[in-house]
Design a protein around this motif. Structure first.
Motif, PDB file in Angstrom:
ATOM      1  N   VAL A   1     -81.791 -65.777  15.125  1.00 43.85           N
ATOM      2  CA  VAL A   1     -82.597 -65.627  13.907  1.00 43.85           C
ATOM      3  C   VAL A   1     -81.885 -64.714  12.911  1.00 43.85           C
ATOM      4  O   VAL A   1     -81.847 -64.990  11.705  1.00 43.85           O
ATOM      5  CB  VAL A   1     -83.992 -65.064  14.255  1.00 43.85           C
ATOM      6  CG1 VAL A   1     -84.749 -64.652  12.997  1.00 43.85           C
ATOM      7  CG2 VAL A   1     -84.791 -66.098  15.036  1.00 43.85           C
ATOM      8  N   ASP A   2     -81.304 -63.628  13.402  1.00 47.79           N
ATOM      9  CA  ASP A   2     -80.570 -62.697  12.534  1.00 47.79           C
ATOM     10  C   ASP A   2     -79.438 -63.425  11.811  1.00 47.79           C
ATOM     11  O   ASP A   2     -79.247 -63.254  10.609  1.00 47.79           O
ATOM     12  CB  ASP A   2     -80.008 -61.555  13.381  1.00 47.79           C
ATOM     13  CG  ASP A   2     -79.113 -60.625  12.564  1.00 47.79           C
ATOM     14  OD1 ASP A   2     -79.647 -59.730  11.899  1.00 47.79           O
ATOM     15  OD2 ASP A   2     -77.882 -60.815  12.595  1.00 47.79           O
ATOM     16  N   THR A   3     -78.692 -64.238  12.543  1.00 50.85           N
ATOM     17  CA  THR A   3     -77.558 -64.950  11.952  1.00 50.85           C
ATOM     18  C   THR A   3     -78.010 -65.939  10.889  1.00 50.85           C
ATOM     19  O   THR A   3     -77.440 -65.997   9.793  1.00 50.85           O
ATOM     20  CB  THR A   3     -76.778 -65.705  13.048  1.00 50.85           C
ATOM     21  OG1 THR A   3     -76.349 -64.771  14.045  1.00 50.85           O
ATOM     22  CG2 THR A   3     -75.557 -66.401  12.470  1.00 50.85           C
ATOM     23  N   VAL A   4     -79.025 -66.713  11.197  1.00 47.01           N
ATOM     24  CA  VAL A   4     -79.521 -67.719  10.250  1.00 47.01           C
ATOM     25  C   VAL A   4     -80.025 -67.057   8.972  1.00 47.01           C
ATOM     26  O   VAL A   4     -79.704 -67.490   7.855  1.00 47.01           O
ATOM     27  CB  VAL A   4     -80.636 -68.570  10.896  1.00 47.01           C
ATOM     28  CG1 VAL A   4     -81.290 -69.472   9.842  1.00 47.01           C
ATOM     29  CG2 VAL A   4     -80.071 -69.416  12.035  1.00 47.01           C
ATOM     30  N   ILE A   5     -80.807 -65.985   9.129  1.00 46.80           N
ATOM     31  CA  ILE A   5     -81.359 -65.304   7.953  1.00 46.80           C
ATOM     32  C   ILE A   5     -80.250 -64.674   7.125  1.00 46.80           C
ATOM     33  O   ILE A   5     -80.186 -64.848   5.901  1.00 46.80           O
ATOM     34  CB  ILE A   5     -82.380 -64.234   8.374  1.00 46.80           C
ATOM     35  CG1 ILE A   5     -83.622 -64.892   8.965  1.00 46.80           C
ATOM     36  CG2 ILE A   5     -82.779 -63.361   7.172  1.00 46.80           C
ATOM     37  CD1 ILE A   5     -84.645 -63.912   9.499  1.00 46.80           C
ATOM     38  N   PHE A   6     -79.355 -63.925   7.784  1.00 42.67           N
ATOM     39  CA  PHE A   6     -78.328 -63.207   7.038  1.00 42.67           C
ATOM     40  C   PHE A   6     -77.410 -64.155   6.281  1.00 42.67           C
ATOM     41  O   PHE A   6     -77.164 -63.970   5.089  1.00 42.67           O
ATOM     42  CB  PHE A   6     -77.499 -62.327   7.979  1.00 42.67           C
ATOM     43  CG  PHE A   6     -76.381 -61.608   7.258  1.00 42.67           C
ATOM     44  CD1 PHE A   6     -76.648 -60.481   6.507  1.00 42.67           C
ATOM     45  CD2 PHE A   6     -75.083 -62.079   7.317  1.00 42.67           C
ATOM     46  CE1 PHE A   6     -75.630 -59.823   5.825  1.00 42.67           C
ATOM     47  CE2 PHE A   6     -74.059 -61.435   6.643  1.00 42.67           C
ATOM     48  CZ  PHE A   6     -74.342 -60.307   5.890  1.00 42.67           C
TER      49      PHE A   6
ATOM     50  N   PHE B   1     -79.117 -56.614   0.877  1.00 40.92           N
ATOM     51  CA  PHE B   1     -80.470 -57.158   0.950  1.00 40.92           C
ATOM     52  C   PHE B   1     -80.592 -58.116   2.120  1.00 40.92           C
ATOM     53  O   PHE B   1     -81.573 -58.083   2.877  1.00 40.92           O
ATOM     54  CB  PHE B   1     -80.791 -57.871  -0.367  1.00 40.92           C
ATOM     55  CG  PHE B   1     -82.196 -58.388  -0.465  1.00 40.92           C
ATOM     56  CD1 PHE B   1     -83.275 -57.521  -0.438  1.00 40.92           C
ATOM     57  CD2 PHE B   1     -82.449 -59.752  -0.574  1.00 40.92           C
ATOM     58  CE1 PHE B   1     -84.576 -57.994  -0.518  1.00 40.92           C
ATOM     59  CE2 PHE B   1     -83.733 -60.241  -0.663  1.00 40.92           C
ATOM     60  CZ  PHE B   1     -84.802 -59.352  -0.639  1.00 40.92           C
ATOM     61  N   ALA B   2     -79.590 -58.973   2.310  1.00 43.70           N
ATOM     62  CA  ALA B   2     -79.594 -59.921   3.419  1.00 43.70           C
ATOM     63  C   ALA B   2     -79.593 -59.186   4.759  1.00 43.70           C
ATOM     64  O   ALA B   2     -80.301 -59.580   5.696  1.00 43.70           O
ATOM     65  CB  ALA B   2     -78.378 -60.839   3.327  1.00 43.70           C
TER      66      ALA B   2
ATOM     67  N   THR C   1     -77.854 -67.291   5.439  1.00 44.86           N
ATOM     68  CA  THR C   1     -78.563 -68.059   4.420  1.00 44.86           C
ATOM     69  C   THR C   1     -78.811 -67.226   3.169  1.00 44.86           C
ATOM     70  O   THR C   1     -78.526 -67.661   2.043  1.00 44.86           O
ATOM     71  CB  THR C   1     -79.902 -68.574   4.966  1.00 44.86           C
ATOM     72  OG1 THR C   1     -79.666 -69.399   6.116  1.00 44.86           O
ATOM     73  CG2 THR C   1     -80.632 -69.392   3.912  1.00 44.86           C
ATOM     74  N   VAL C   2     -79.345 -66.011   3.357  1.00 48.15           N
ATOM     75  CA  VAL C   2     -79.652 -65.157   2.205  1.00 48.15           C
ATOM     76  C   VAL C   2     -78.371 -64.688   1.517  1.00 48.15           C
ATOM     77  O   VAL C   2     -78.289 -64.633   0.287  1.00 48.15           O
ATOM     78  CB  VAL C   2     -80.494 -63.937   2.641  1.00 48.15           C
ATOM     79  CG1 VAL C   2     -80.720 -62.986   1.466  1.00 48.15           C
ATOM     80  CG2 VAL C   2     -81.838 -64.397   3.197  1.00 48.15           C
ATOM     81  N   ALA C   3     -77.341 -64.372   2.298  1.00 46.81           N
ATOM     82  CA  ALA C   3     -76.119 -63.810   1.730  1.00 46.81           C
ATOM     83  C   ALA C   3     -75.239 -64.845   1.038  1.00 46.81           C
ATOM     84  O   ALA C   3     -74.599 -64.549   0.024  1.00 46.81           O
ATOM     85  CB  ALA C   3     -75.315 -63.097   2.821  1.00 46.81           C
ATOM     86  N   PHE C   4     -75.221 -66.075   1.561  1.00 50.05           N
ATOM     87  CA  PHE C   4     -74.214 -67.027   1.093  1.00 50.05           C
ATOM     88  C   PHE C   4     -74.768 -68.328   0.519  1.00 50.05           C
ATOM     89  O   PHE C   4     -73.987 -69.186   0.119  1.00 50.05           O
ATOM     90  CB  PHE C   4     -73.245 -67.352   2.234  1.00 50.05           C
ATOM     91  CG  PHE C   4     -72.508 -66.164   2.751  1.00 50.05           C
ATOM     92  CD1 PHE C   4     -71.534 -65.545   1.983  1.00 50.05           C
ATOM     93  CD2 PHE C   4     -72.793 -65.639   4.001  1.00 50.05           C
ATOM     94  CE1 PHE C   4     -70.852 -64.433   2.452  1.00 50.05           C
ATOM     95  CE2 PHE C   4     -72.120 -64.534   4.477  1.00 50.05           C
ATOM     96  CZ  PHE C   4     -71.147 -63.922   3.702  1.00 50.05           C
ATOM     97  N   TYR C   5     -76.094 -68.500   0.491  1.00 45.33           N
ATOM     98  CA  TYR C   5     -76.645 -69.739  -0.049  1.00 45.33           C
ATOM     99  C   TYR C   5     -76.250 -69.895  -1.516  1.00 45.33           C
ATOM    100  O   TYR C   5     -76.439 -69.005  -2.327  1.00 45.33           O
ATOM    101  CB  TYR C   5     -78.166 -69.747   0.075  1.00 45.33           C
ATOM    102  CG  TYR C   5     -78.803 -71.008  -0.479  1.00 45.33           C
ATOM    103  CD1 TYR C   5     -78.781 -72.189   0.261  1.00 45.33           C
ATOM    104  CD2 TYR C   5     -79.404 -71.021  -1.732  1.00 45.33           C
ATOM    105  CE1 TYR C   5     -79.348 -73.352  -0.239  1.00 45.33           C
ATOM    106  CE2 TYR C   5     -79.969 -72.181  -2.240  1.00 45.33           C
ATOM    107  CZ  TYR C   5     -79.945 -73.342  -1.480  1.00 45.33           C
ATOM    108  OH  TYR C   5     -80.506 -74.492  -1.988  1.00 45.33           O
ATOM    109  N   GLY C   6     -75.687 -71.047  -1.826  1.00 49.11           N
ATOM    110  CA  GLY C   6     -75.264 -71.313  -3.195  1.00 49.11           C
ATOM    111  C   GLY C   6     -73.917 -70.714  -3.554  1.00 49.11           C
ATOM    112  O   GLY C   6     -73.409 -70.942  -4.651  1.00 49.11           O
ATOM    113  N   VAL C   7     -73.328 -69.956  -2.621  1.00 47.72           N
ATOM    114  CA  VAL C   7     -72.045 -69.301  -2.881  1.00 47.72           C
ATOM    115  C   VAL C   7     -70.949 -69.875  -1.999  1.00 47.72           C
ATOM    116  O   VAL C   7     -69.805 -70.070  -2.439  1.00 47.72           O
ATOM    117  CB  VAL C   7     -72.150 -67.775  -2.650  1.00 47.72           C
ATOM    118  CG1 VAL C   7     -70.798 -67.106  -2.862  1.00 47.72           C
ATOM    119  CG2 VAL C   7     -73.200 -67.176  -3.558  1.00 47.72           C
ATOM    120  N   ALA C   8     -71.285 -70.148  -0.745  1.00 48.91           N
ATOM    121  CA  ALA C   8     -70.311 -70.665   0.222  1.00 48.91           C
ATOM    122  C   ALA C   8     -70.982 -71.732   1.078  1.00 48.91           C
ATOM    123  O   ALA C   8     -72.212 -71.751   1.198  1.00 48.91           O
ATOM    124  CB  ALA C   8     -69.783 -69.521   1.098  1.00 48.91           C
TER     125      ALA C   8
END
Length: 213
Positions: free
Chosen positions: A161-166, A119-120, A168-175
């Motif tokens: 932008v790609d890096t920030v979005i990916f 999804f990210a 953030t969405v993939a690892f927020y709250g996890v890492a």
């Protein structure tokens, strides 16, 4: 069909770019499973395929216009989603009885990305690529000069932008995002600044040459 009717056709250069684009869109997610060392920095290997996506979309926008550039980005969702579905189907199928266990485990580890990562990746891809097309055409102006500068700006901004979005969405709250993002961001920005401009020039020249044949 009358004798005066015209058959719509895709320019040869655009057709070749579309083929390359679909292949890179499918491959980027798989390559991203490996982290490669670039000096002191570590970056996921999918960046190399994604830089080519940036280059190809930028070249299409430069030669064929923003609408066509946006269209190739949207159509790029098709091979991405189809490859994801096929990967999940293959993972769900039972392995052959004689297939070595270590190979099966390695295969599953490499290809079995989580739904959140998929999804990210989709969100980051669509947002950054449409932004890439927008920037390179927005800065074009009347004369269409300074392609190297426009492509560099578009590549650097879209990759950031790609890096920030990916991440953030993939690892927020996890890492811890601040430990993951800086190195990825720096590596992708540097690679985009160095490789995107000359590659865009090369693809634009190739497309124009193929269309002239």
């Amino acid at each position: 069909m009358t004798a005066n009717s015209e058959t719509k056709h895709i320019p040869r250069g655009l057709f070749v770019i579309c083929v390359l684009y679909g292949g890179m869109a499918s491959l980027a997610g798989i390559l991203g499973n490996k982290l490669v060392a670039l000096g002191p920095l570590a970056v996921e290997a999918g960046i190399f395929a994604f830089i080519l996506l940036v280059v190809l979309a930028g070249a299409v926008a430069e030669v064929y216009g923003r609408a066509t550039g946006n269209r190739i980005v949207v159509f790029g969702f098709v091979p991405i989603i189809v490859s994801m579905i096929l990967i999940q189907l293959v993972l769900a199928l039972p392995p052959a009885s004689f297939w070595e266990e270590e190979k099966r485990v390695a295969f599953d580890i490499i290809l079995n990305q989580s739904t959140r990562l998929m999804f990210a990746g989709i969100i980051a891809y669509g947002t950054s690529q449409l932004l890439n097309v927008f920037i390179i055409t927005r800065l074009k102006g009347e004369g269409g000069k300074l392609l190297w500068l426009r492509s560099m700006i578009a590549g650097v901004v879209s990759q950031a932008v790609d890096t920030v979005i990916f991440i953030t969405v993939a690892f927020y709250g996890v890492a811890p995002l601040l430990k993951i993002m800086p190195g990825q961001l720096l590596a992708k920005v540097i690679l985009s600044a160095v490789f995107v401009p000359p590659l865009v020039y090369a693809i634009v020249r190739m497309a124009k040459r193929l269309d002239a044949e």
